[in-house]
Design a protein around this motif. Structure first.
Motif: not given
Length: 545
Positions: A295, A297-298, A480, A486, A488, A491, A493
């Protein structure tokens, strides 16, 4: 009563019990093939688009013909005549195929059901023609890179069309002359399954083919196929028998409730198969691999890189196949190799058994050094779902990876529902990736753009026109909540630039018609993943039927 008399009575009772079981309880499966399937995963058949249910893709071979049909022998893949016969290729790349016009569509037959029996009778013959082939190629072209057939055919036949048939019922394809075309490669390109011209362009199910078996109907979740009277099948009936999961398949085979498995649990040689008077097996090309998808995002990039070092696929395989123990799960491949476990270890999203690695198009790097545990979270929370195939294998993998000796106490894998999985509350997800073939075909959409719902296979591909008649990828393809990683691209980043680059490479790989470009994109994708560390690619599952 003397001892001998007691023994005699006991033996007689055992014989009587066995006879009663055989005649009254054991199913008589003679004259039919009975294959298990998972009852809540009903196969929906589309021969040009991969299915979320692996058995659906197997049914393509049962119900449909291509101009040529795929098979396998100890030397590898081979092709047999289907609806065509290869006449040759000339110096200008013109491939000539003689069509087989006497092949009947399944709609030429009527199925009647009387009580629990199906009977087949003839209707007016509906014959295969070149018109059906024209329709099929138009459909494949419309599906574009969502269809593996488009990927394969378009890199050989740019306009996805042919001329003819002539007076000899021969049609002619113009192949690109950017490489040599041996007979096997020509037949592979033309092995896509053919639909009748009257079919809808987009239907939920395609059931009318020319293949060896005809769908008869479904009764209490038992799906029945009858032998095509005009085909070459030797067995009169095939049935799909419903079960809750694959945990009892070997037992059901032993007890005579089924008589065929399209894949054995753990891809291994069950002790059951050692009785070669009652059972035989055939190895095939691996079509599934296991992976942990991270993931993004994490876990940041540094954490993902260290997690990849932590997960040792060799340790996992040793435990998975119980290597060196009395319970060792033995394997064999179609080349005759036995217990060659290391051949199945993967270090890239392109499996070690695939064309891209074997031909050194991609040269994956193996993780080196010990992981920096201080960079990783206290606990890496990984989720898996056991309800959509490979229940036994995923359950055992979770148990292995939860072992402190394997993951140093850092990894915690839990089994969750499909609904919970879709929420994305995980650091990684343990999945089985199915449907790839160990050759030129490899579906990166299935890996990266499949929406995180194991019950269906929706590919979140968004394209735009560039104003010059070409399609280009839209960054909205990576959102995501629309993929397991997830990822993306919308967005902002630290990784946005590389995420967009990855998406461009994936679309380039899937949509290009040029062999050289596809190879280049594969190399770019692998190199980018070596840095981004998007997953741990674990190992491929041997294929044994």
């Amino acid at each position: 009563m003397n001892k001998k008399l007691l023994i005699g009575i006991g033996a007689a009772l055992v014989v009587i019990a066995a006879v009663v079981y055989v005649f009254f309880f054991m199913k008589d499966l003679s004259g039919r093939i009975v294959i298990p399937y998972i009852s809540h995963q009903k196969p929906r058949i589309d021969p040009h688009v991969p299915s979320a249910v692996p058995i659906a893709d197997k049914l393509d071979e049962v119900m449909f013909d291509g101009l040529f049909n795929i098979s396998a022998n100890p030397s590898g893949i081979t092709y047999e005549d289907g609806l065509g016969e290869l006449m040759g290729i000339d110096d200008e790349g013109i491939v000539s195929i003689r069509l087989k016009p006497k092949k009947r569509w399944h709609s030429s037959y009527k199925i009647n059901r009387e009580d629990d029996e199906y009977k087949i009778s003839e209707r007016e013959a509906v014959l295969f023609t070149a018109k059906d082939l024209h329709f099929t190629l138009r459909r494949i072209q419309r599906l574009g890179s969502l269809s593996p057939d488009y990927i394969l055919v378009s890199q050989a036949v740019p306009n996805l069309d042919f001329s003819g048939p002539d007076e000899n019922n021969e049609i002619h394809f113009r192949f690109r002359m950017d490489r040599e075309w041996p007979e096997a490669d020509i037949k592979e390109v033309l092995s896509f399954k053919i639909l009748p011209a009257e079919s809808e362009m987009s239907a939920p199910n395609y059931l009318n083919g020319t293949g060896p078996y005809i769908l008869a109907g479904t009764n209490e979740d038992i799906i029945t196929f009858l032998k095509n009277p005009a085909g070459l099948a030797q067995i009169g009936m095939m049935q799909l028998q419903p079960f809750i999961d694959n945990s009892t398949y070997s037992t059901e085979l032993k007890n005579g409730n089924i008589n065929a498995l399209l894949s054995t649990p753990f891809g291994s040689l069950s002790p059951l198969l050692e009785d070669q008077e009652d059972f035989f097996y055939k190895s095939n090309i691996s079509t599934t691999f296991f992976a942990v998808l991270f993931n993004t995002q994490r876990l940041n990039r540094a954490q993902r890189q260290e997690l990849r070092k932590l997960i040792s696929n060799k340790k996992i395989v040793n435990r998975f196949f119980k290597i060196g123990t009395e319970q060792q799960r033995h394997i064999t491949d179609y080349k005759g190799n036995s217990d060659n476990y290391e051949d199945y270890l993967n270090y890239s999203m392109f499996p070690s058994t695939s064309y891209y690695v074997q031909e050194k198009v991609v040269m994956p790097l193996r993780p080196t050094g010990q992981p920096d545990m201080s960079i990783l979270p206290d606990t890496i929370r990984i989720q898996t779902c056991l309800n959509y195939g490979f229940r036994e294998e995923l359950s055992e993998l979770a148990q292995i990876m939860n072992d402190v000796a394997v993951s140093k106490g850092k990894i915690k894998i839990t089994a969750v529902s499909n609904e919970e999985l879709r929420k994305g509350n995980y650091d990684g997800i343990l999945v089985a990736v199915s449907g790839y073939r160990s050759n030129f075909l490899f579906d990166l959409y299935d890996l990266f753009l499949r929406e995180p719902d194991l019950a269906v296979k929706n590919i979140h591909l968004v394209t735009d026109s560039d104003g010059r008649g070409n399609r280009v990828i839209n960054p909205r393809s990576f959102q995501a909540d629309k993929n397991f990683f997830r990822l993306d691209a919308i967005e902002p980043s630290e990784e946005q630039e590389d995420i967009i680059k990855l998406l461009d490479y994936i679309y380039g790989f899937m949509s290009t018609r040029e062999v050289g470009d596809k190879q280049a994109y594969a190399e770019f994708i692998d190199q980018l993943d070596q840095d981004m560390a998007l997953g741990s690619w674990l190992f491929s599952l041997p294929s044994l039927a």
